[in-house]
Design a protein around this motif. Sequence first.
Motif, short mmCIF file in Angstrom:
data_model
loop_
_atom_site.label_atom_id
_atom_site.label_comp_id
_atom_site.label_asym_id
_atom_site.label_seq_id
_atom_site.Cartn_x
_atom_site.Cartn_y
_atom_site.Cartn_z
N ASN A 38 0.82 -1.22 0.00
CA ASN A 38 0.00 0.00 0.00
C ASN A 38 0.85 1.26 0.00
O ASN A 38 0.37 2.32 0.41
N GLY A 39 2.11 1.16 -0.44
CA GLY A 39 2.97 2.33 -0.41
C GLY A 39 3.27 2.74 1.02
O GLY A 39 3.16 1.95 1.96
N THR A 40 3.66 4.01 1.19
CA THR A 40 3.90 4.49 2.55
C THR A 40 3.68 6.00 2.61
O THR A 40 3.41 6.65 1.58
N THR A 41 3.80 6.54 3.80
CA THR A 41 3.83 7.99 3.97
C THR A 41 5.08 8.34 4.76
O THR A 41 5.59 7.51 5.52
N TYR A 42 5.60 9.53 4.54
CA TYR A 42 6.68 10.06 5.37
C TYR A 42 6.03 11.20 6.15
O TYR A 42 5.77 12.27 5.60
N ASN A 43 5.73 10.93 7.41
CA ASN A 43 4.98 11.90 8.20
C ASN A 43 5.91 12.91 8.86
O ASN A 43 6.86 12.53 9.54
N ALA A 44 5.62 14.16 8.64
CA ALA A 44 6.31 15.24 9.35
C ALA A 44 5.22 16.17 9.88
O ALA A 44 4.09 16.18 9.36
N TYR A 45 5.56 16.91 10.92
CA TYR A 45 4.53 17.70 11.60
C TYR A 45 5.03 19.10 11.90
O TYR A 45 6.25 19.33 12.04
N LEU A 46 4.10 20.02 12.01
CA LEU A 46 4.41 21.40 12.37
C LEU A 46 3.60 21.76 13.61
O LEU A 46 2.38 21.57 13.64
N VAL A 47 4.28 22.26 14.63
CA VAL A 47 3.63 22.67 15.88
C VAL A 47 3.73 24.18 15.98
O VAL A 47 4.84 24.74 15.95
N ARG A 48 2.59 24.83 16.11
CA ARG A 48 2.61 26.29 16.25
C ARG A 48 2.38 26.67 17.71
O ARG A 48 1.30 26.44 18.26
N GLY A 49 3.40 27.24 18.34
CA GLY A 49 3.27 27.76 19.69
C GLY A 49 3.25 29.27 19.66
O GLY A 49 3.56 29.88 18.62
N GLN A 50 2.93 29.88 20.81
CA GLN A 50 2.88 31.36 20.84
C GLN A 50 4.26 31.99 20.65
O GLN A 50 4.39 33.13 20.23
N GLN A 51 5.31 31.22 20.98
CA GLN A 51 6.66 31.77 20.84
C GLN A 51 7.49 31.01 19.82
O GLN A 51 8.70 30.83 19.98
N GLY A 52 6.85 30.53 18.79
CA GLY A 52 7.63 29.91 17.74
C GLY A 52 6.95 28.70 17.11
O GLY A 52 5.92 28.22 17.59
N VAL A 53 7.54 28.27 16.01
CA VAL A 53 7.03 27.12 15.27
C VAL A 53 8.09 26.02 15.32
O VAL A 53 9.28 26.29 15.10
N ALA A 54 7.64 24.81 15.61
CA ALA A 54 8.55 23.65 15.62
C ALA A 54 8.19 22.72 14.47
O ALA A 54 7.01 22.49 14.19
N ILE A 55 9.22 22.20 13.82
CA ILE A 55 9.03 21.16 12.81
C ILE A 55 9.46 19.84 13.45
O ILE A 55 10.55 19.75 14.03
N ILE A 56 8.60 18.82 13.34
CA ILE A 56 8.94 17.51 13.89
C ILE A 56 9.23 16.57 12.73
O ILE A 56 8.32 16.18 12.01
N ASP A 57 10.50 16.25 12.51
CA ASP A 57 10.95 15.37 11.44
C ASP A 57 10.68 15.97 10.05
O ASP A 57 9.91 16.94 9.93
N THR A 58 11.35 15.42 9.04
CA THR A 58 11.09 15.88 7.66
C THR A 58 10.74 14.66 6.82
O THR A 58 10.16 13.71 7.36
N VAL A 59 11.06 14.67 5.54
CA VAL A 59 10.64 13.58 4.64
C VAL A 59 11.82 13.13 3.79
O VAL A 59 12.89 13.75 3.79
N LYS A 60 11.61 12.07 3.04
CA LYS A 60 12.60 11.55 2.09
C LYS A 60 12.90 12.64 1.05
O LYS A 60 12.00 13.39 0.65
N GLU A 61 14.16 12.67 0.60
CA GLU A 61 14.60 13.78 -0.25
C GLU A 61 13.72 13.98 -1.49
O GLU A 61 13.38 15.10 -1.85
N GLU A 62 13.33 12.87 -2.14
CA GLU A 62 12.53 12.99 -3.38
C GLU A 62 11.19 13.68 -3.15
O GLU A 62 10.54 14.12 -4.09
N PHE A 63 10.76 13.72 -1.89
CA PHE A 63 9.45 14.28 -1.59
C PHE A 63 9.56 15.65 -0.90
O PHE A 63 8.57 16.16 -0.36
N ALA A 64 10.74 16.24 -0.99
CA ALA A 64 10.98 17.49 -0.26
C ALA A 64 10.04 18.61 -0.72
O ALA A 64 9.49 19.34 0.12
N GLU A 65 9.83 18.75 -2.02
CA GLU A 65 9.00 19.86 -2.49
C GLU A 65 7.57 19.75 -1.98
O GLU A 65 6.92 20.75 -1.66
#
Length: 418
Positions: A38-65
Amino acid sequence: MTSLTFPDCAIPISNRVHWIGAFDPLLRSFDLILKTANGTTYNAYLVRGQQGVAIIDTVKEEFAEEFFKRLESVANYDEITLIVLNHLEPDHTGALPELLKRAPQAYLYISHQAQSMLKGLLKLDEKQLQFKPVTTGDHVDLGDCTLEFFHTPYLHWPDTQCTYLREEKLLFSGDVFGCHFCDARLFNDLVGDFRFSFDYYYAHIMRPFKKYVLDALTLLEPLALDLIAPTHGPVLRDQPRRYLQHYRTLSTPRKEVVDKTLLIFYISAYGNTARMAHAIYQGASTVTGLRVSIFDLQGGEVEPFVDLIEEADGIVLGTPTINGDAVKPIWDLLSSLAVVNLKGKVGAAFGSYGWTGEAVNMIESRLRGLKLRVPVPGLRIKLIPTEEELATCQTFGQQLAETMTQKQAVRELDFSQI
Ligand code: FEO
């Protein structure tokens, strides 16, 4: 391939968090060893706090855009204050170099074990990197919310950690509780049935590290949980605690105390290796404190034996030598053991041969390569074993059994499962 349309913007998963990962529906093999129907997903997340934004993990290079497009739909790069890397394998760090170019102010939060990997991955020296190694008990503040770190090594690399957003009862679990299953509906209560994929992923990725899974569960089980956000497969918002319970079941040793166990597997072209096998079986069976089982590999698939071998204390493999090699079912059995922790088990090899008999040495080498102890030298007999040679086989079995029973430590096994 699924006919569902994949959304190209970020997907909200809680008040402060968006999914900004990538869909890879056409993948059919992951890391060369896992089948991904069934293929896969590369899950990354963005957390927005009052004092900044956090990125949790990224993705495989081919899927960067794809990842950057989703990120840009909910945040500007200059808002990103930190990037958490729960795991540095390239399917989660492929977009990191470019992300650091676009958000050079961001501070990286990684486990202590990830430091050397980070330098190897980015090919930058320490002066060029802004990172903070963290472990259980550490946290970082985003104003109205806090990211807490949990040291969960070997799930499934030395660097792996989990990150908890307490205000949303949300666990960013990395590869833990993940699976290779691509479905545009994303959430576990909406996607198709992915149970087979979840168990297959556990069996191939986490199973060799059961002890570490149990250690991690001890840390994670006390957390209040509304949502588990892994790096592959569905986001688990419906009954997330079930997945912790399932991991505990899969990782817990079974509960009956028994004798030590020795498994004899053989395959025979003309019945000679089979005669040896049964003589070894007889010899080993004379030793008390050991349960001995014997299996002819010609009779079936090797996969069902993997569970038995994981629980056994020793294995003996019998193979003829054909064209200077052991035969395929024996190699198939050995290659299927990559998902099992074999360290400290006892191994041995035997077989009948016609000309040169290389197979026994080959199997012994492989057993040692898999970290088994090989305390009794392999036994080779030319063509048909004589009565005297069968007596040697019995002695071989007895010696092996006695070697194994010298230490009488009890162990756990569920006979009803055999
Ligand atoms: Fe999904 Fe271990 O990388």
